[in-house]
Write an enzyme that holds these catalytic residues in place. Structure first.
Site, PDB file in Angstrom:
ATOM      1  N   PRO A   1     151.605  39.425   1.572  1.00 20.35           N
ATOM      2  CA  PRO A   1     152.460  40.350   2.316  1.00 20.35           C
ATOM      3  C   PRO A   1     152.012  40.575   3.759  1.00 20.35           C
ATOM      4  O   PRO A   1     150.823  40.669   4.043  1.00 20.35           O
ATOM      5  CB  PRO A   1     152.344  41.660   1.515  1.00 20.35           C
ATOM      6  CG  PRO A   1     151.100  41.521   0.720  1.00 20.35           C
ATOM      7  CD  PRO A   1     150.973  40.055   0.412  1.00 20.35           C
ATOM      8  N   ASN A   2     153.004  40.626   4.615  1.00 22.84           N
ATOM      9  CA  ASN A   2     152.867  40.925   6.046  1.00 22.84           C
ATOM     10  C   ASN A   2     152.284  39.775   6.863  1.00 22.84           C
ATOM     11  O   ASN A   2     152.259  39.846   8.094  1.00 22.84           O
ATOM     12  CB  ASN A   2     152.043  42.216   6.277  1.00 22.84           C
ATOM     13  CG  ASN A   2     152.683  43.405   5.603  1.00 22.84           C
ATOM     14  OD1 ASN A   2     153.861  43.663   5.820  1.00 22.84           O
ATOM     15  ND2 ASN A   2     151.948  44.110   4.757  1.00 22.84           N
TER      16      ASN A   2
ATOM     17  N   HIS B   1     143.398  43.934  -2.494  1.00 23.01           N
ATOM     18  CA  HIS B   1     142.689  45.181  -2.782  1.00 23.01           C
ATOM     19  C   HIS B   1     143.341  45.988  -3.902  1.00 23.01           C
ATOM     20  O   HIS B   1     142.866  47.060  -4.248  1.00 23.01           O
ATOM     21  CB  HIS B   1     142.616  46.036  -1.505  1.00 23.01           C
ATOM     22  CG  HIS B   1     142.297  45.245  -0.274  1.00 23.01           C
ATOM     23  ND1 HIS B   1     141.121  44.526  -0.138  1.00 23.01           N
ATOM     24  CD2 HIS B   1     143.006  45.012   0.871  1.00 23.01           C
ATOM     25  CE1 HIS B   1     141.132  43.913   1.043  1.00 23.01           C
ATOM     26  NE2 HIS B   1     142.254  44.191   1.667  1.00 23.01           N
TER      27      HIS B   1
ATOM     28  N   ASP C   1     144.372  37.959 -12.465  1.00 22.57           N
ATOM     29  CA  ASP C   1     144.569  37.353 -13.782  1.00 22.57           C
ATOM     30  C   ASP C   1     145.279  36.004 -13.661  1.00 22.57           C
ATOM     31  O   ASP C   1     144.993  35.076 -14.430  1.00 22.57           O
ATOM     32  CB  ASP C   1     145.364  38.292 -14.687  1.00 22.57           C
ATOM     33  CG  ASP C   1     144.542  39.483 -15.167  1.00 22.57           C
ATOM     34  OD1 ASP C   1     143.320  39.503 -14.922  1.00 22.57           O
ATOM     35  OD2 ASP C   1     145.127  40.396 -15.779  1.00 22.57           O
TER      36      ASP C   1
ATOM     37  N   SER D   1     140.558  38.592   9.192  1.00 25.43           N
ATOM     38  CA  SER D   1     139.667  39.617   9.756  1.00 25.43           C
ATOM     39  C   SER D   1     138.435  39.778   8.871  1.00 25.43           C
ATOM     40  O   SER D   1     138.432  39.351   7.707  1.00 25.43           O
ATOM     41  CB  SER D   1     140.415  40.955   9.849  1.00 25.43           C
ATOM     42  OG  SER D   1     140.737  41.427   8.544  1.00 25.43           O
TER      43      SER D   1
ATOM     44  N   ARG E   1     135.971  46.870   8.300  1.00 32.54           N
ATOM     45  CA  ARG E   1     137.179  47.699   8.418  1.00 32.54           C
ATOM     46  C   ARG E   1     137.145  48.844   7.405  1.00 32.54           C
ATOM     47  O   ARG E   1     136.083  49.212   6.917  1.00 32.54           O
ATOM     48  CB  ARG E   1     138.409  46.799   8.287  1.00 32.54           C
ATOM     49  CG  ARG E   1     138.437  45.702   9.369  1.00 32.54           C
ATOM     50  CD  ARG E   1     139.652  44.807   9.237  1.00 32.54           C
ATOM     51  NE  ARG E   1     140.885  45.561   9.435  1.00 32.54           N
ATOM     52  CZ  ARG E   1     142.099  45.115   9.085  1.00 32.54           C
ATOM     53  NH1 ARG E   1     142.218  43.914   8.516  1.00 32.54           N
ATOM     54  NH2 ARG E   1     143.163  45.852   9.296  1.00 32.54           N
TER      55      ARG E   1
ATOM     56  N   ARG F   1     139.371  48.255   2.125  1.00 34.95           N
ATOM     57  CA  ARG F   1     139.462  46.787   2.247  1.00 34.95           C
ATOM     58  C   ARG F   1     138.187  46.093   1.774  1.00 34.95           C
ATOM     59  O   ARG F   1     138.095  44.874   1.781  1.00 34.95           O
ATOM     60  CB  ARG F   1     139.744  46.378   3.698  1.00 34.95           C
ATOM     61  CG  ARG F   1     141.074  46.847   4.216  1.00 34.95           C
ATOM     62  CD  ARG F   1     141.366  46.286   5.606  1.00 34.95           C
ATOM     63  NE  ARG F   1     142.310  47.151   6.279  1.00 34.95           N
ATOM     64  CZ  ARG F   1     143.641  47.066   6.162  1.00 34.95           C
ATOM     65  NH1 ARG F   1     144.184  46.134   5.411  1.00 34.95           N
ATOM     66  NH2 ARG F   1     144.442  47.910   6.807  1.00 34.95           N
TER      67      ARG F   1
HETATM   68  C1  DQA Z   1     143.879  40.357   5.500  1.00 29.45           C
HETATM   69  C2  DQA Z   1     143.049  41.633   5.297  1.00 29.45           C
HETATM   70  C3  DQA Z   1     143.782  42.605   4.398  1.00 29.45           C
HETATM   71  O1  DQA Z   1     143.010  43.790   4.228  1.00 29.45           O
HETATM   72  C4  DQA Z   1     145.110  42.992   5.005  1.00 29.45           C
HETATM   73  O2  DQA Z   1     145.826  43.848   4.152  1.00 29.45           O
HETATM   74  C5  DQA Z   1     145.930  41.814   5.392  1.00 29.45           C
HETATM   75  C6  DQA Z   1     145.269  40.679   6.018  1.00 29.45           C
HETATM   76  C7  DQA Z   1     143.205  39.395   6.502  1.00 29.45           C
HETATM   77  O3  DQA Z   1     143.636  38.243   6.532  1.00 29.45           O
HETATM   78  O4  DQA Z   1     142.307  39.784   7.237  1.00 29.45           O
HETATM   79  O5  DQA Z   1     147.149  41.814   5.267  1.00 29.45           O
HETATM   80  O6  DQA Z   1     143.974  39.692   4.254  1.00 29.45           O
END
Ligand code: DQA
Length: 156
Positions: free
Chosen positions: A18-19, A88, A95, A110, A115, A119
C-alpha cells in the site's frame, strides 16, 4: 502487473504494497524521488542480469497481496516484498509467505528503525530469508542479489 518473458532461472515476484504507487511524490524526504515504475524497472533489470525473469505487482489491498503470494507457488522461484504498512500489521501476509515455502526478501526503502516505534516491528521478518532496510530503492537490487545467491545451484 508487468511480467518479463520466461527466463532460464525462473521468475522473481516483486511485490509492492500500500501507498508505494505514490513513490516519487510521497514524502520524498523519506522515500526519495524514484517512482514505482523506476523501482520496477531497476528490480527487473537486476533480475534479468542474474538470469531471472520478473513479475511486478503493486496493490493497496491486503487480500490481493495474499493472493499474489499464493500464486507465486508454481510460478515464481523467489519473492521480493515491500509490504509497506502491512509489514507492521499483517499476520495474513506472514502466513502467506510461510505457506508458500519460497525464499522471500523483505525490503524497506527507509530505515524503519530510525522512525516511529510502530515501524520497528515486522510480522514478515521471521519468515523471510533476509531483510534490507534503509538502502533506498537500491534495496530492491540488493534483494535480487540475495536471491541470486540463495537460488544458486549447490557447489560440490
Ligand atoms: C516502507 C516503510 C513502512 O513503514 C511504510 O509504511 C511504507 C514504506 C519503506 O519502504 O520504507 O509504506 O515499507
Amino acid at each position: 502487473m508487468t511480467s518479463t518473458p520466461a527466463a532460464s532461472r525462473g521468475t522473481l515476484l516483486i511485490i509492492n504494497g500500500p501507498n508505494l504507487n505514490l513513490l516519487g511524490t510521497r514524502e520524498p524526504e523519506i522515500y526519495g524521488r524514484a517512482t514505482l515504475s523506476d523501482v520496477e524497472h531497476l528490480a527487473t533489470a537486476a533480475a534479468e542480469a542474474a538470469g531471472f525473469g520478473a513479475t511486478c505487482l503493486q496493490s493497496n489491498h491486503e487480500g490481493a497481496l495474499v493472493d499474489a503470494i499464493h500464486a507465486a507457488r508454481g510460478s515464481a522461484v523467489g519473492i521480493i516484498i515491500n509490504a509497506g504498512a502491512y509489514t507492521h500489521t499483517s499476520v495474513a501476509l506472514r502466513d502467506a509467505i510461510a505457506g508458500v515455502e519460497l525464499p522471500a526478501v523483505e525490503v524497506h526503502i527507509s530505515n524503519v528503525h530510525q522512525r516511529e516505534e510502530f515501524r520497528h516491528h515486522s510480522y514478515l521478518s521471521p519468515v523471510c530469508t533476509a531483510v534490507i532496510v534503509g538502502a533506498g530503492v537500491h534495496g530492491y537490487e540488493l534483494a535480487v542479489s540475495v536471491l541470486d545467491k540463495a537460488l544458486a545451484p549447490a557447489q560440490s
